[in-house]
Motif scaffolding. Sequence first.
Motif, PDB file in Angstrom:
ATOM      1  N   GLU A1180     115.010 -41.522  35.425  1.00 29.17           N
ATOM      2  CA  GLU A1180     115.148 -41.573  36.892  1.00 29.17           C
ATOM      3  C   GLU A1180     114.102 -42.513  37.493  1.00 29.17           C
ATOM      4  OE1 GLU A1180     117.295 -40.219  39.199  1.00 29.17           O
ATOM      5  OE2 GLU A1180     118.421 -39.964  37.323  1.00 29.17           O
ATOM      6  N   TYR A1181     112.852 -42.337  37.003  1.00 26.10           N
ATOM      7  CA  TYR A1181     111.749 -43.132  37.556  1.00 26.10           C
ATOM      8  C   TYR A1181     111.980 -44.622  37.269  1.00 26.10           C
ATOM      9  CZ  TYR A1181     106.944 -44.540  38.642  1.00 26.10           C
ATOM     10  OH  TYR A1181     105.836 -45.138  39.181  1.00 26.10           O
ATOM     11  N   CYS A1184     114.382 -45.956  39.784  1.00 30.00           N
ATOM     12  CA  CYS A1184     113.707 -46.091  41.085  1.00 30.00           C
ATOM     13  C   CYS A1184     112.851 -47.369  41.103  1.00 30.00           C
ATOM     14  CB  CYS A1184     112.870 -44.842  41.311  1.00 30.00           C
ATOM     15  SG  CYS A1184     111.675 -44.995  42.618  1.00 30.00           S
ATOM     16  N   GLN A1187     115.047 -50.496  41.349  1.00 34.16           N
ATOM     17  CA  GLN A1187     115.516 -50.740  42.723  1.00 34.16           C
ATOM     18  C   GLN A1187     114.421 -51.377  43.558  1.00 34.16           C
ATOM     19  OE1 GLN A1187     116.659 -46.826  43.855  1.00 34.16           O
ATOM     20  NE2 GLN A1187     118.605 -46.876  42.726  1.00 34.16           N
ATOM     21  N   GLN A1188     113.190 -50.827  43.443  1.00 33.43           N
ATOM     22  CA  GLN A1188     112.090 -51.374  44.234  1.00 33.43           C
ATOM     23  C   GLN A1188     111.814 -52.827  43.861  1.00 33.43           C
ATOM     24  OE1 GLN A1188     109.408 -47.908  43.414  1.00 33.43           O
ATOM     25  NE2 GLN A1188     108.734 -48.334  45.476  1.00 33.43           N
TER      26      GLN A1188
END
Length: 1298
Positions: A1180-1181, A1184, A1187-1188
């Motif tokens: 998940e991380y 994330c 995306q950033q």
Amino acid sequence: MVIKTDELPAAAPADSAREHGSQTGGKGRPGAAEPPSVMLLNGDCPESLKKEDGAAEPPRENGLDEGEPGDETTGQEVIVIQDTGFSVKILAPGIEPFSLQVSPQEMVQEIHQVLMDREDTCHRTCFSLHLDGNMLDHFSELRSVEGLQEGSVLRVVEEPYTVREARIHVRHVRDLLKSLDPSDAFNGVDCNSLSFLSVFTDGDLGDSGKRKKGLEMDPIDCTPPEYILPGSRERPLCPLQPQNRDWKPLQCLKVLTMSGWNPPPGNRKMHGDLMYLFVITAEDRQVSITASTRGFYLNQSTAYHFNPKPASPRFLSHSLVELLNQISPTFKKNFAVLQKKRVQRHPFERIATPFQVYSWTAPQAEHAMDCVRAEDAYTSRLGYEEHIPGQTRDWNEELQTTRELPRKNLPERLLRERAIFKVHSDFTAAATRGAMAVIDGNVMAINPSEETKMQMFIWNNIFFSLGFDVRDHYKDFGGDVAAYVAPTNDLNGVRTYNAVDVEGLYTLGTVVVDYRGYRVTAQSIIPGILERDQEQSVIYGSIDFGKTVVSHPRYLELLERTSRPLKILRHRVLNDRDEEVELCSSVECKGIIGNDGRHYILDLLRTFPPDLNFLPVSGEELPEECTRAGFPRAHRHKLCCLRQELVDAFVEHRYLLFMKLAALQLMQQKASKVENTTSLENGGLSPSESKPEDPLGPEVGSQEEGGSASGLAKVKELAETIASDDGTADPRSREVIRNACKAVGSISSTAFDIRFNPDIFSPGVRFPESCQDEVRDQKQLLKDAAAFLLSCQIPGLKIGIGELITRSAKHIFKTYLQGVELSGLSAAISHFLNCFLSSYPNPVAHLPADELLSKKRNKRRKNRPPGAADNTAWAVMTPQELWKNICQEAKNYFDFSLECDSVDQAVETYGLQKITLLREISLKTGIQILLKEYSFDSRHKPAFTEEDVLNIFPVVKHVNPKASDAFHFFQSGQAKVQQGFLKEGCELINEALNLFNNVYGAMHVEICACLRLLARLHYIMGDYAEALSNQQKAVLMSERVMGIEHPNTIQEYMHLALYCFASSQLSTALSLLYRARYLMLLVFGEDHPEMALLDNNIGLVLHGVMEYDLSLRFLENALAVSTKYHGPKALKVALSHHLVARVYESKAEFRSALQHEKEGYTIYKTQLGEDHEKTKESSEYLKCLTQQAVALQRTMNEIYRNGSSANIPPLKFTAPSMASVLEQLNVINGILFIPLSQKDLENLKAEVARRHQLQEASKNRDKAEEPMATEPEPAGAPEDVGSQPQAAKDPSSPSLQG
């Protein structure tokens, strides 16, 4: 109070099983008494297994009868301890009345102590307390005082002085004046020791801390000192003892000393003069003071003229402080400030420690006049030893009488253990002082005509002997070398017999002191021993290592009771007339009945079995594991023995082997369903195959966990049935147990019971023909133990090269020092340190200037004290020679080849630090050096000069008496906590803390452990303030009783930092972590596995305060250390990668963040699998972060395309929240879960209780089935195998690992 031993009721060893039930569970808490799953070591086996020697051991433990009554008393006992307190009003002259909280079991004396410590009454020492006009007795308990109750008024009444009281008063005033002065701690006197915590916390934590610092969101300075940053090569020494602001002493007086006019002449005695004092005030006024029966007043004497008449005005005052207040304004002002500061300090900074702790460094201090110190030096304090009436103390009588105190219930045991501990710590202090006096040549020998090495001494009712082989006593064992190790072996024996605590069997008070290269043994004196010859006195054992041997029925009876807990076999040996003599100890253990009728045992140096790896015996082959490793090796003495911990581990290992062999057989019996028994010889493992390294054999190893566990339970049940011998077990089952017993070397064929014969392989000891089989088995057992040590225990240890070097250097230093005269001591020590640590190639020793004079004088003196040799051989030592000797010693003693011939080469080759080597050698030898920066690496001048060596302290070894009941509460509390019952665990640990305080007083290593665990529990339960308060005490105590840079202290600092961070005291948390890292660097250096945890802590806190670059330096270092010690695929390394990734994310460096998180994800995936929550979290991380990173790239592209006119949405950079940082801190420190509310806690406990009931039900269901079943248990079984319920393994449950 001498009780004849024959009249004493025989009690079983108090330490054997210690009934986990009767004391710990007696409070009726669920499961408080559950014993650990394997508790069947020899000493700890349940009663049912003890039945076979019923006669020797009456079924009474600790004087408690078996069964219900014992349990009931325990329930009440605990209440007695927590007797409710009440408050009384105190009326003292000249101040407002105040109320004081007291407890019924305190003594009146304790109120005295409180008043002597209080700021407004501290200057009084000579007073009594009156209730309704009646004087209270000093030593009576408050509950026994008639009419004393809530609200009673106690009046402080000033009493007339005596010489003794006047001395005590002056000593007390001096102590108050020096209360902030650390010089006693640096000089290692009066049980003072150092503490620096307050320097880093700015005083007290707790509420005041919060108020002072608010929420600390103001900017805080986070910059660490340069020398603690990862990669820094600098290792300064001065920060070890930072200057404390309070140490700049407020001068109240210039001089307070005894006057030269003492003692008062006869005619003045009859006027009430007790002694005279001389004072110079801060204003330079010189006054002479008379201490009289009515108090203190000024007289008219001067330094050279005696005029005892009162001056005018005379200022008669009952206390010296009141008098000085009137004659010196500076004294009045500064004394008040001093006392205010004194009482503001944390009590743990000023309470005396039970044993002296010495500091290996100290700053340069001014030497000031001190009347009490001067007097102590010249009276050697023998005159009023600790203010006990009757002058010198009869140590032996005190030590033995305290052991004879009753111990039937908890209050009695507490009183007894407190008395034992107090007398023991006093004895250790006196023995240490005496040993130093002996070596310094200040005590006359009792055999002065013999040569120095053979001399013996008596001082203060303590007997002192030197560690030399005086009458070829140890000729066959290694001579002087054996004589040097014998005292420590003997001390270990004394420690062990004391722990077993058999009523009627007495050991000597024993302390071993190493000082200035000599080993001194201090012992209490058996009454009458000095008037008799040793041959007449010894009625048990041997005085010539087994040539003549005698025995005695009473000794056999007493020692038989120690044989199970100490695992010592009762055996027979032959004496010089070929008669069989029965013993229950080694032959050297001597039994002497003193003139007081007590049965003493001494010379316990062979209590534990020999280590055959260092005892080559012709014609004896060691097991293959030993020969493969090059054993046996000849050692320089033949007293090498196995440590008690090793014996215990070996027996536990054998017990597991026993259980598994029996379980295997039961299963095979069940499976084969054949009538004839499948015996061990043909079906399972033969005795010869049961090798320690493969305890289970292939069959058991492949059994399913659940099945094997249920099998073990059946074996346990079966073993108990057979041992109780009630005839219910069938012959096949008996056969199983008999075979298992034989395979593991048990001395009984019906129960597991391993014991060693301590005389096997003893030079000079012979055994009767009839015992040859038993001797053969015992020899095999010792060989197995030697192999177990090599194959199972040692692989778990790492060899510390630095430790090896400093131990070798210590051996050389010992003999080096023996040849040094007192006047050359500092020159010799600094020369040795230069040869050992300085890069300067040719240091020159400075001989004392009057060397030639003293040589001429010495020729006439045949008997010098041992410390006064006229040898200057030490002066010619060179660094090359010393390092050659160190390498040789490492090879000879440790069989380790060091690849270095100078200190610089050692540092280079093994990655050592000179400062660490300096600390180690100083601690091991008692050297104290000046606190300053040493230039070890200079090739132009030596690192040390004579002025850098400040002192040499004794290194003291002694027995540590234990608080047994407290310890059992502590263990039960730990067990509860591990099962997830935090509240109950907390209660038990609090109870343990009360009991520890009751026995040890306020300061002790075990209390420190108690406070640490309490702090952790409160933290987990969300009570941060309580956690902080307990952990602050733990840190202070660790500094005071273990040392300011002891590894334990470093850990305590880390825990305290975590709780400070959780309480939003961020700058305090950082300064504590920086202190911990500095100490860690000093003691171990950068290259240590624990450094990873410390750096992760620092990095996370810095991340929290947005110091990203600094944070990365620490986190990346932690990653490197973890990778080195745990391998690149370890879970710890994955966590490290994640922490680094988070900081890069905060810096918006997404590429680096992604790289690290991918590494972490890969480790989780390979170690835990795709579906594990850790792997999912990491995945998940990663999304994330991606995306950033994409968002950032878009923005950058936009800027490149449109330049400054670009329309850019603001980027979201995540500053870490305190909660998320705290969560990560908890994870790395092994605290897995912080409950959010009381409700969560209750739910959790209910869940744990529910599972517990389910397990119980399944166990009961199991028992109802056929007893020999081999089917695996129901589905819940695998959890049963662990020692904790499932809840404790659940990631969301509170856990205390780490």
